[in-house]
Write an enzyme that holds these catalytic residues in place. Structure first.
Site, PDB file in Angstrom:
ATOM      1  CG  HIS A 126     -69.913 -59.154 -63.645  1.00  0.00           C
ATOM      2  ND1 HIS A 126     -69.987 -59.908 -64.802  1.00  0.00           N
ATOM      3  CD2 HIS A 126     -69.936 -57.851 -64.045  1.00  0.00           C
ATOM      4  CE1 HIS A 126     -70.052 -59.112 -65.851  1.00  0.00           C
ATOM      5  NE2 HIS A 126     -70.014 -57.851 -65.410  1.00  0.00           N
ATOM      6  CG  ASP A 130     -69.099 -57.790 -68.918  1.00  0.00           C
ATOM      7  OD1 ASP A 130     -70.165 -57.211 -68.595  1.00  0.00           O
ATOM      8  OD2 ASP A 130     -68.029 -57.674 -68.272  1.00  0.00           O
ATOM      9  CG  HIS A 210     -67.972 -54.704 -72.055  1.00  0.00           C
ATOM     10  ND1 HIS A 210     -67.108 -53.665 -71.698  1.00  0.00           N
ATOM     11  CD2 HIS A 210     -68.705 -54.974 -70.927  1.00  0.00           C
ATOM     12  CE1 HIS A 210     -67.290 -53.330 -70.444  1.00  0.00           C
ATOM     13  NE2 HIS A 210     -68.262 -54.119 -69.947  1.00  0.00           N
ATOM     14  CG  HIS A 212     -72.829 -54.804 -67.144  1.00  0.00           C
ATOM     15  ND1 HIS A 212     -72.164 -55.811 -66.473  1.00  0.00           N
ATOM     16  CD2 HIS A 212     -73.856 -54.411 -66.320  1.00  0.00           C
ATOM     17  CE1 HIS A 212     -72.747 -56.021 -65.303  1.00  0.00           C
ATOM     18  NE2 HIS A 212     -73.774 -55.168 -65.189  1.00  0.00           N
TER      19      HIS A 212
END
Length: 237
Positions: A126, A130, A210, A212
């Protein structure tokens, strides 16, 4: 004929006749008179010369005074007001403020780094964080900058990339999964700190609404959370 006594009385009565013989001049007395006359002439000449010299001196002083430069004086006909300088007339070099993309108190789910993939097509590595403030929440530009990319991008869905300069360093922010149709920007547009660039959505590979959010320096993603903590401010510096 008249006697000699009678002639003497007649002369006494009427004075000396011009026809009578002149009295003899004393040489000593004549010299004294000549010397006296000469002294008088010399004195008169000296006095006359001094007077001429004095007149000449006065004329010379007047000529010098008229020829000498005279002091000049200037006067101002009116007072010209001086307008005070306005602070807006000046520019300074400063680093612009930095803000959170969805506010400082927005909830976070997945953080930066390795994670278990939450969905098919979602990454294990990742590269951002988030935020879950709720669908439709406005997303702001974190600082002044220029849009370098906008549109759909595979698993990222609708995304916007903006290049900023923060503390003299080139920084690129990356906002993904934005609502379709919420982005009013094009490549090359200039944006300001806090300007709305889109809304929280769930486009692309997503399990729910959400944001990112990534921060990249020199093309390399870094953990955006400590970077935001270190750089967020509401005033220039």
């Amino acid at each position: 004929m008249p006697s000699s006594l009678h002639r003497s009385r007649v002369r006494s009565a009427v004075g000396a006749s011009p026809f009578l013989p002149a009295r003899a001049v004393d040489p000593l007395h004549l010299r004294e008179r000549v010397l006296a006359i000469a002294v008088a002439v010399v004195a008169a000449t000296v006095l006359a010369g001094n007077g001429v010299a004095a007149i000449g001196s006065t004329l010379d002083e007047e000529q010098r005074a008229s020829a000498a430069p005279r002091p000049q004086s200037f006067s101002v006909s009116a007072t010209v007001p001086i307008e005070p300088a306005d602070r807006d007339d000046f520019t300074v070099t400063w680093s612009p403020p930095v803000v959170y993309p969805v506010g400082a108190g927005a909830p976070q789910t997945d953080g930066f780094g390795f994670r278990a993939s939450p969905c098919a097509g979602c990454s294990n590595d990742h590269k951002g964080v988030d935020f879950t403030p709720g669908a439709g929440t406005p997303v702001a530009s974190i600082a002044d900058g220029v849009v370098t990319a906008v549109g759909f991008d595979g698993t990222y869905g609708m995304r916007v990339e903006i290049e900023h300069v923060v503390e003299g360093q080139a920084v690129r922010s990356f906002s993904a999964h934005l609502q379709d149709g919420s982005v009013p920007l094009s490549v090359g547009d200039r944006v300001e700190t806090g300007q709305i660039i889109g809304a929280v959505g769930s486009t692309g590979a997503s399990t729910g609404a959400h944001l990112h959010f990534e921060v990249r320096i020199g093309g390399t993603p870094i953990d955006p959370v400590p970077w935001l903590v270190a750089n967020v401010r509401t005033a220039p510096r």
